[in-house]
Design a protein around this motif. Structure first.
Motif, PDB file in Angstrom:
ATOM      1  N   ARG A  11       0.700  -0.767   0.290  1.00 35.57           N
ATOM      2  CA  ARG A  11      -0.268   0.242  -0.565  1.00 35.57           C
ATOM      3  C   ARG A  11       0.462   0.881   0.344  1.00 35.57           C
ATOM      4  O   ARG A  11       0.908   2.250  -0.864  1.00 35.57           O
ATOM      5  CB  ARG A  11      -0.586  -0.287   1.391  1.00 35.57           C
ATOM      6  N   ILE A  65      -6.247   1.627  -3.972  1.00 39.90           N
ATOM      7  CA  ILE A  65      -6.559   0.116  -3.938  1.00 39.90           C
ATOM      8  C   ILE A  65      -7.712  -0.491  -3.203  1.00 39.90           C
ATOM      9  O   ILE A  65      -8.192   0.462  -2.487  1.00 39.90           O
ATOM     10  CB  ILE A  65      -4.873  -0.254  -2.922  1.00 39.90           C
ATOM     11  N   VAL A  68      -6.531  -5.518  -0.951  1.00 37.75           N
ATOM     12  CA  VAL A  68      -4.766  -6.398  -0.817  1.00 37.75           C
ATOM     13  C   VAL A  68      -5.061  -7.320  -0.690  1.00 37.75           C
ATOM     14  O   VAL A  68      -5.195  -7.931   0.436  1.00 37.75           O
ATOM     15  CB  VAL A  68      -3.731  -5.354  -0.004  1.00 37.75           C
ATOM     16  N   VAL A  81      -2.482  -6.743  -5.522  1.00 35.19           N
ATOM     17  CA  VAL A  81      -2.904  -5.441  -5.432  1.00 35.19           C
ATOM     18  C   VAL A  81      -3.630  -5.368  -6.618  1.00 35.19           C
ATOM     19  O   VAL A  81      -3.743  -5.516  -7.321  1.00 35.19           O
ATOM     20  CB  VAL A  81      -2.023  -5.082  -4.987  1.00 35.19           C
TER      21      VAL A  81
END
Length: 128
Positions: A11, A65, A68, A81
């Motif tokens: 991230r 995002i 994940v 991701v």
């Protein structure tokens, strides 16, 4: 990167990419990348090259995002991701007309390794 785990490191890496797209400064991306990471170098060269030619990103270019996922039993740790990139415009060089870039959903494989007390990305691949 000072992340708590591989997922957080991935991230953070995308946050660094977003910052590089905003400013053209890819030094933080490269510092978070292992020397052997060809995909890392590729993304840094691409972003840095746009700014070296006088180009820029316009609009809502930052990646978001969605999730994940840790790859089970991966060593070194690997994550997948899932990203959204909104529609934006890319000006590839000074004086060029902005080029529309369409909404994209992409999937990236990110492998990280802890070295000297911090996470480094060792592999960075678009899996689409």
């Amino acid at each position: 990167m000072d992340a708590s785990d591989p997922e957080a490191a991935a991230r953070q890496y995308f946050d660094l990419i977003n910052e590089a797209q905003e400013t053209g400064d890819v030094s933080a991306v490269l510092q978070a990348s292992a020397p052997e990471c060809e995909g890392c170098k590729g993304v840094a060269d691409y972003i840095g090259g746009i700014y070296k030619r006088g180009g820029r990103y316009q609009g809502d270019y930052k990646v978001r995002i969605n999730r994940v996922l840790r790859v089970p039993a991966s060593d070194p740790p690997a994550v997948v991701v899932f990203l959204d990139k909104q529609s934006y415009e890319l000006v590839p060089e000074a004086g060029a007309k902005p080029t529309p870039q369409q909404f994209q959903q992409t999937t990236w494989g990110v492998t990280v390794e802890e070295r000297d007390g911090r996470w480094l990305v060792t592999k960075f691949d678009n899996e689409d």
